[in-house]
Scaffold this motif. Structure first.
Motif, PDB file in Angstrom:
ATOM      1  N   ALA A 168       0.877  -1.224   0.013  1.00 23.91           N
ATOM      2  CA  ALA A 168       0.070  -0.054   0.079  1.00 23.91           C
ATOM      3  C   ALA A 168       0.819   1.190   0.093  1.00 23.91           C
ATOM      4  CB  ALA A 168      -0.816  -0.132   1.158  1.00 23.91           C
ATOM      5  N   THR A 169       0.418   2.345  -0.898  1.00 24.67           N
ATOM      6  CA  THR A 169       1.174   3.377  -0.965  1.00 24.67           C
ATOM      7  C   THR A 169       0.228   4.652  -0.888  1.00 24.67           C
ATOM      8  OG1 THR A 169       1.185   3.377  -3.523  1.00 24.67           O
ATOM      9  CG2 THR A 169       3.126   2.166  -2.388  1.00 24.67           C
ATOM     10  N   GLY A 170       0.698   5.834  -0.908  1.00 27.17           N
ATOM     11  CA  GLY A 170      -0.035   7.135  -0.931  1.00 27.17           C
ATOM     12  C   GLY A 170      -0.084   7.365  -2.295  1.00 27.17           C
ATOM     13  N   PHE A 171       0.363   6.576  -3.271  1.00 21.89           N
ATOM     14  CA  PHE A 171       0.263   6.801  -4.585  1.00 21.89           C
ATOM     15  C   PHE A 171      -1.005   7.598  -5.094  1.00 21.89           C
ATOM     16  CE2 PHE A 171      -0.408   6.071  -9.074  1.00 21.89           C
ATOM     17  CZ  PHE A 171       0.578   6.536  -9.734  1.00 21.89           C
ATOM     18  N   GLY A 172      -2.003   7.162  -5.105  1.00 27.74           N
ATOM     19  CA  GLY A 172      -3.264   7.829  -5.505  1.00 27.74           C
ATOM     20  C   GLY A 172      -3.733   9.182  -5.201  1.00 27.74           C
ATOM     21  N   TYR A 173      -3.230   9.575  -4.033  1.00 25.20           N
ATOM     22  CA  TYR A 173      -3.347  10.915  -3.074  1.00 25.20           C
ATOM     23  C   TYR A 173      -2.279  11.796  -3.786  1.00 25.20           C
ATOM     24  CZ  TYR A 173      -5.264   7.613   0.367  1.00 25.20           C
ATOM     25  OH  TYR A 173      -5.950   6.601   0.775  1.00 25.20           O
ATOM     26  N   GLN A 174      -1.072  11.075  -4.265  1.00 25.48           N
ATOM     27  CA  GLN A 174       0.092  12.203  -4.735  1.00 25.48           C
ATOM     28  C   GLN A 174      -0.683  12.565  -6.172  1.00 25.48           C
ATOM     29  OE1 GLN A 174       3.568   9.599  -4.886  1.00 25.48           O
ATOM     30  NE2 GLN A 174       3.395   9.368  -2.696  1.00 25.48           N
ATOM     31  N   VAL A 175      -1.229  11.656  -6.882  1.00 24.41           N
ATOM     32  CA  VAL A 175      -1.766  11.917  -8.221  1.00 24.41           C
ATOM     33  C   VAL A 175      -2.903  12.756  -8.252  1.00 24.41           C
ATOM     34  CG1 VAL A 175      -2.878  11.000 -10.462  1.00 24.41           C
ATOM     35  CG2 VAL A 175      -1.048   9.493  -9.254  1.00 24.41           C
ATOM     36  N   ALA A 176      -3.740  12.692  -7.206  1.00 28.09           N
ATOM     37  CA  ALA A 176      -4.967  13.559  -7.081  1.00 28.09           C
ATOM     38  C   ALA A 176      -4.418  14.980  -6.909  1.00 28.09           C
ATOM     39  CB  ALA A 176      -5.642  13.235  -5.809  1.00 28.09           C
ATOM     40  N   GLU A 177      -3.157  15.153  -5.961  1.00 27.66           N
ATOM     41  CA  GLU A 177      -2.728  16.430  -5.705  1.00 27.66           C
ATOM     42  C   GLU A 177      -2.096  17.111  -7.112  1.00 27.66           C
ATOM     43  OE1 GLU A 177      -0.580  15.567  -2.116  1.00 27.66           O
ATOM     44  OE2 GLU A 177      -2.290  16.225  -0.979  1.00 27.66           O
ATOM     45  N   GLN A 178      -1.204  16.338  -7.674  1.00 31.34           N
ATOM     46  CA  GLN A 178      -0.653  16.614  -8.709  1.00 31.34           C
ATOM     47  C   GLN A 178      -1.684  17.399  -9.815  1.00 31.34           C
ATOM     48  OE1 GLN A 178       1.229  13.387 -10.961  1.00 31.34           O
ATOM     49  NE2 GLN A 178       1.516  14.751 -12.847  1.00 31.34           N
ATOM     50  N   PHE A 179      -2.993  16.782  -9.805  1.00 25.44           N
ATOM     51  CA  PHE A 179      -3.956  17.588 -10.906  1.00 25.44           C
ATOM     52  C   PHE A 179      -4.844  18.430 -10.096  1.00 25.44           C
ATOM     53  CE2 PHE A 179      -2.555  13.891 -12.995  1.00 25.44           C
ATOM     54  CZ  PHE A 179      -2.151  14.128 -14.567  1.00 25.44           C
ATOM     55  N   GLY A 180      -4.408  18.907  -8.983  1.00 25.86           N
ATOM     56  CA  GLY A 180      -5.396  19.796  -8.178  1.00 25.86           C
ATOM     57  C   GLY A 180      -6.572  19.204  -7.750  1.00 25.86           C
ATOM     58  N   LEU A 181      -6.688  17.965  -7.301  1.00 28.02           N
ATOM     59  CA  LEU A 181      -8.057  17.669  -6.566  1.00 28.02           C
ATOM     60  C   LEU A 181      -7.665  17.405  -5.184  1.00 28.02           C
ATOM     61  CD1 LEU A 181      -8.202  16.106  -9.595  1.00 28.02           C
ATOM     62  CD2 LEU A 181      -9.536  14.423  -8.487  1.00 28.02           C
ATOM     63  N   PRO A 182      -8.437  17.856  -4.260  1.00 26.92           N
ATOM     64  CA  PRO A 182      -8.347  18.134  -2.813  1.00 26.92           C
ATOM     65  C   PRO A 182      -8.485  16.501  -2.173  1.00 26.92           C
ATOM     66  CG  PRO A 182     -10.581  19.042  -3.431  1.00 26.92           C
ATOM     67  CD  PRO A 182      -9.859  18.755  -4.626  1.00 26.92           C
ATOM     68  N   ILE A 183      -7.913  16.474  -1.079  1.00 27.12           N
ATOM     69  CA  ILE A 183      -7.657  15.238  -0.444  1.00 27.12           C
ATOM     70  C   ILE A 183      -8.429  15.384   1.159  1.00 27.12           C
ATOM     71  CG2 ILE A 183      -6.461  13.249   0.707  1.00 27.12           C
ATOM     72  CD1 ILE A 183      -6.221  13.383  -2.348  1.00 27.12           C
ATOM     73  N   VAL A 184      -9.454  14.731   1.249  1.00 27.18           N
ATOM     74  CA  VAL A 184     -10.126  14.745   2.677  1.00 27.18           C
ATOM     75  C   VAL A 184      -9.066  13.937   3.716  1.00 27.18           C
ATOM     76  CG1 VAL A 184     -11.927  13.866   4.305  1.00 27.18           C
ATOM     77  CG2 VAL A 184     -12.431  14.762   1.982  1.00 27.18           C
ATOM     78  N   ALA A 185      -8.696  14.530   4.846  1.00 29.47           N
ATOM     79  CA  ALA A 185      -7.613  14.037   5.540  1.00 29.47           C
ATOM     80  C   ALA A 185      -7.756  12.551   5.832  1.00 29.47           C
ATOM     81  CB  ALA A 185      -7.671  14.834   6.981  1.00 29.47           C
TER      82      ALA A 185
END
Ligand code: FDA
Length: 391
Positions: A168-185
């Motif tokens: 398991a990695t935080g990869f998906g969250y990094q991609v979201a952030e890269q494209f400007g999508l916010p992450i719920v903590a």
């Protein structure tokens, strides 16, 4: 290398999406850095995979927008997945509370998904690491350890952060952030809770003891098994409440949810008053627990020596035990990750990012977290299926 659709993550959601997209005639490549597909399916449900729940309801899912999951859950339901399982000849049973498990092995579910992927021509690439993704205005490029892959639709199905040992990695969250999508903590959920040393002094001797309990916190409550551990509490009721518990919150625990301890002790007193108060309570709750509770209340002597007030105090302690955990066992043992890609920026019907055509997020990486009991796999199947219709 090129494909119309690239899916990063060959877990439950990714494989379901791959099957549906390829069934529609799309050329699909699914890749994973693990050496085998569906590792979490394999270990799930104690090796038998609790693959869905008969009672899929919106209130069984946590999200900042609890209505977001509804569209996908209604379009690909638990009955649709059960039909797939039946068609594959996999036998299953309901264990409890609508939870469906394979009779034989979780590997049957993986084999079923692999079979479908093969039938519809999904290309699977395993043991590949992804260095990054980019978008040039019309297509995506996924930079991998075996070269660049170009695609029209990119699906992020890389799961959450739970069990890093399994990839398991935080990869998906990094991609979201890269494209400007916010992450719920994000934080670990469906996870055992831990106590500070002071509380552990009281409960350590109880490690291994289990009871049917009712556990409440922040207006949520669950009546299921509770297990005392060397570090705090576990068992289904605790895993469930962990999704609602936050730092500083107190749990209220009914340690004998299906008994009325005061009434039972008073009845016992009139029939067999000449047993110790500890042994009397041990007829209702496990002996070790009875011993701890009685010594905490300071009661001594026989049941016959106790007046109604003393028995009421004891019963109160059993039915309304309050405890403040200091933390959880974290992602090391958490079954899921709470939070994730903010649903406000995703299309509920397709899982596509509203601000980036062709980019999709499905499964656990999204801010949708189910209860224990097959709800998380159903979300993976449903969100994967929904994206599979659109990519
Ligand atoms: P999932 O985590 O399954 O798949 C993500 C994939 O992406 C993985 O294969 C991973 O290797 C890959 N990946 C991650 N980062 C990557 C990167 N950078 N590059 C390439 N690949 C990458 N739920 C339920 O409903 N019933 C159950 O019985 C159980 N039991 C259970 C037991 C245990 C021990 C755990 C830890 C979890 C469960 N769950 C469960 C939860 C369930 O496993 C979980 O909700 C789903 O697997 C989520 O599916 P996804 O496809 O979203 O992610």
């Amino acid at each position: 290398m090129k494909a119309q659709v690239v899916i990063i993550g060959a877990g439950a959601a990714g494989m379901m999406c791959a099957i549906e997209a390829a069934r529609r005639g799309r050329s699909v490549l699914i890749l994973d850095h693990a050496k085998t597909v569906g590792e979490k399916i394999r270990i799930s449900g104690g090796g038998r995979c609790n693959f869905t729940n008969l009672d899929i309801q919106p209130d069984r899912f946590l999200s900042q927008n609890p209505r977001f999951a509804l569209s996908a859950l209604k379009r690909f339901t638990q009955w649709d997945f059960i039909a797939m399982v039946d068609a594959a000849g996999i036998s299953w049973h309901e264990k409890t509370l609508g939870q469906l498990f394979c009779d034989r092995s979780a590997k049957d579910i993986i084999a079923m998904l692999l079979d479908h992927m093969e039938q519809v021509g999904v290309r699977v690439k395993l043991g590949i690491s992804v260095a990054g993704v980019s978008h040039n205005g019309s297509s995506f490029t996924v930079a991998t350890s075996s070269g660049d892959i170009e695609c029209e639709s990119l699906v992020i199905a890389s799961g959450g952060k739970s069990i890093p040992k399994m990839g398991a990695t935080g990869f998906g969250y990094q991609v979201a952030e890269q494209f400007g999508l916010p992450i719920v903590a994000t934080r670990p959920a469906l996870v055992p809770l831990t106590f500070a040393e002071q509380e552990l002094e009281q409960t350590r001797a109880l490690a291994g003891t289990s009871v049917q309990a009712n556990v409440s916190c922040n207006a949520a409550n669950f009546s299921e098994g509770l297990l005392f551990t060397h570090r705090g509490l576990s068992g289904p009721s605790i895993l469930q409440i962990s999704s609602y518990w936050g730092d500083g919150d107190t749990l209220e625990v009914n340690l004998a949810a299906s008994n009325d301890v005061a009434v039972e002790l008073k009845t016992m007193r009139s029939e067999t008053g000449r047993i110790s108060i500890k042994n009397a309570l041990a007829r209702i709750i496990p002996e070790k627990l009875a011993s701890v509770v009685v010594s905490e209340t300071g009661l001594v002597g026989n049941l016959a020596d106790q007046n109604n007030t003393a028995l009421d105090v004891l019963a109160q302690r059993v039915h309304h035990w309050t405890i403040k955990p200091v933390g959880s066992e974290g992602y090391r043992t958490a079954e899921v990750t709470l939070g994730g890609v903010d649903t406000d920026v995703l299309n509920a019907k397709t899982m596509e990012a509203k601000n980036m055509q062709g980019l999709y997020f499905i499964g656990e990486v999204v801010d949708v977290t189910g209860w224990l009991g097959g709800y998380n796999f159903q979300w993976a199947w449903s969100s994967g299926w929904a994206a599979g219709q659109a990519v």
